[in-house]
Design a protein around this motif. Structure first.
Motif, short mmCIF file in Angstrom:
data_model
loop_
_atom_site.label_atom_id
_atom_site.label_comp_id
_atom_site.label_asym_id
_atom_site.label_seq_id
_atom_site.Cartn_x
_atom_site.Cartn_y
_atom_site.Cartn_z
N LEU A 34 85.53 73.80 94.02
CA LEU A 34 84.94 74.13 92.73
C LEU A 34 84.61 72.87 91.93
N MET A 35 85.44 71.83 92.07
CA MET A 35 85.13 70.55 91.42
C MET A 35 83.79 70.01 91.93
N LEU A 36 83.55 70.18 93.23
CA LEU A 36 82.28 69.73 93.78
C LEU A 36 81.12 70.60 93.28
N ALA A 37 81.39 71.89 93.08
CA ALA A 37 80.36 72.77 92.52
C ALA A 37 80.03 72.35 91.09
N ALA A 43 79.94 71.55 80.70
CA ALA A 43 80.73 71.65 79.46
C ALA A 43 80.82 73.09 78.99
N ALA A 44 79.70 73.81 79.00
CA ALA A 44 79.70 75.20 78.54
C ALA A 44 80.61 76.07 79.41
N PHE A 45 80.52 75.89 80.71
CA PHE A 45 81.34 76.67 81.63
C PHE A 45 82.83 76.37 81.44
N LEU A 46 83.18 75.10 81.38
CA LEU A 46 84.59 74.73 81.25
C LEU A 46 85.17 75.21 79.93
N LEU A 47 84.45 74.93 78.84
CA LEU A 47 84.98 75.27 77.53
C LEU A 47 85.14 76.79 77.35
N ARG A 90 74.29 80.35 83.77
CA ARG A 90 73.73 79.62 84.92
C ARG A 90 74.84 78.91 85.70
N ALA A 91 75.74 78.28 84.96
CA ALA A 91 76.83 77.57 85.61
C ALA A 91 77.71 78.54 86.40
N ARG A 92 78.03 79.68 85.77
CA ARG A 92 78.89 80.67 86.40
C ARG A 92 78.28 81.17 87.71
N LYS A 93 76.99 81.41 87.68
CA LYS A 93 76.30 81.89 88.88
C LYS A 93 76.36 80.86 89.99
N VAL A 130 78.62 78.44 90.46
CA VAL A 130 79.94 78.10 90.98
C VAL A 130 80.68 79.30 91.55
N GLN A 131 80.19 80.50 91.29
CA GLN A 131 80.91 81.71 91.70
C GLN A 131 81.22 81.73 93.18
N ALA A 132 80.25 81.33 93.99
CA ALA A 132 80.44 81.37 95.44
C ALA A 132 81.46 80.36 95.92
N ASP A 133 81.78 79.36 95.08
CA ASP A 133 82.70 78.31 95.51
C ASP A 133 84.12 78.54 95.04
N ARG A 134 84.37 79.64 94.36
CA ARG A 134 85.76 79.94 93.99
C ARG A 134 86.56 80.26 95.25
N PRO A 135 87.82 79.84 95.28
CA PRO A 135 88.65 80.17 96.46
C PRO A 135 88.68 81.67 96.70
N ARG A 136 88.48 82.06 97.95
CA ARG A 136 88.44 83.49 98.27
C ARG A 136 89.83 84.12 98.19
N TYR A 137 90.86 83.32 98.47
CA TYR A 137 92.21 83.83 98.31
C TYR A 137 93.15 82.63 98.14
N ALA A 138 94.27 82.88 97.51
CA ALA A 138 95.25 81.81 97.31
C ALA A 138 95.94 81.52 98.63
#
Length: 297
Positions: free
Chosen positions: A107-110, A120-124, A152-155, A157-165
């Motif tokens: 996600l950092m790479l995303a 900034a908008a996504f993080l905040l 836009r940011a959410r869209k 990065v969404q695919a790069d969120r970990p699928r499971y812990a």
């Protein structure tokens, strides 16, 4: 009239860890994050704090704007960066359990692919929970524009969120298996560990030997580690740390050439799908105090 100096420090210190996490996630650099937070403290110390109702909002705004200034010049550096760019590795012992609570290495790479304002908008809003009105004030944009930036940011990065812990025990088991297989060059063992579509990123920053492009697929990635194993006479390097690195299982090793190196692995369905290796000494200075490590140069 400013409040006493002691009050400035007392009100700032509880907020400092969160500010460092915000700056690190914006910049991907621990040293730069610390510098930004220190500058924010100086400004906080110099301001009339009696007029500030919400210190956290004021300091988040200050840190974000300082980060945006840095990102303007950082974009040029990124474009000329030699090889893949990875964020500075953060170990669990340095607070990675908090810093990676929502953001993995992937996600950092995303985030790196977003514009500074989108980031900034996504993080905040999405990560730190500020309302759109507060974010709009911080970014000097109207709320509607900030909503679009965050969407836009959410869209993206969404695919790069970990699928499971990743279960800690599974992570430790896979880390040990990957370390042994990669350093022995055992192709059979690597085939049982690596996914067919595995990707390896090696960040040497043009200072240390590293692949200049990401390596895609089992054959190229396994070839990299077989080559490294042969060059090092199949020796196992000293392991300085095992645990989470940016929220992923991994380890820190002291290589034969004296380089401290971090390796983090992303695991899905029992296979390694991503490998992130940092060798750039400019990103590893904060690891020089690990037991057994040498002074980095």
């Amino acid at each position: 009239m400013s409040l006493p100096d002691g009050d400035a420090a007392d009100r700032f210190q509880p907020l400092r860890p969160g500010l460092v996490r915000l700056a690190y996630r914006m910049l991907g650099s621990i040293a730069e994050a610390e510098d930004v937070v220190q500058e924010a403290y100086i400004r906080w110390h110099q301001t009339d704090r009696s007029a500030i109702r919400e210190p956290g909002a004021f300091l988040s705004k200050t840190v974000t704007r300082l980060c945006l200034d840095i990102l303007k010049s950082a974009r040029v550096k990124r474009e000329t960066y030699i090889g893949p760019w990875l964020p500075e590795p953060v170990l669990e012992t340095e607070g990675a359990d908090e810093m990676s609570e929502d953001l993995s290495m992937t996600l950092m790479l995303a985030l790196e692919r977003l514009s500074p304002l989108e980031r900034a908008a996504f993080l905040l809003h999405d990560v730190f929970g500020l309302g759109f009105d507060e974010v709009a004030t911080t970014l000097d944009r109207d709320p509607a524009a900030v909503r679009q930036l965050a969407a836009r940011a959410r869209k993206n990065v969404q695919a790069d969120r970990p699928r499971y812990a990743i279960d800690r025990e599974e992570g430790e088991r896979m880390t040990d298996a990957f370390l042994a297989a990669s350093r022995s060059g055992d192709l059979t063992a690597l085939r049982t560990i690596l996914a067919e579509n595995v990707v390896a990123y090696t960040d040497g920053g043009g200072i240390r030997n590293a692949a200049l492009n990401p390596l895609f697929g089992f054959h190229r990635v396994s070839g990299l580690f077989r080559g490294v194993a042969r060059k090092t006479d199949f020796a196992m390097p000293p392991v300085l740390y095992k645990g989470l690195i940016n929220g992923l299982p991994g380890y820190v090793t002291l290589e034969q050439d004296g380089v401290v190196q971090t390796t983090a692995i992303d695991i899905e369905d029992g296979r390694v799908v991503g490998i992130y290796i940092v060798r750039n000494p400019e990103k590893l200075g904060h690891l020089s105090d690990l037991p057994g490590s040498k002074t980095l140069s």
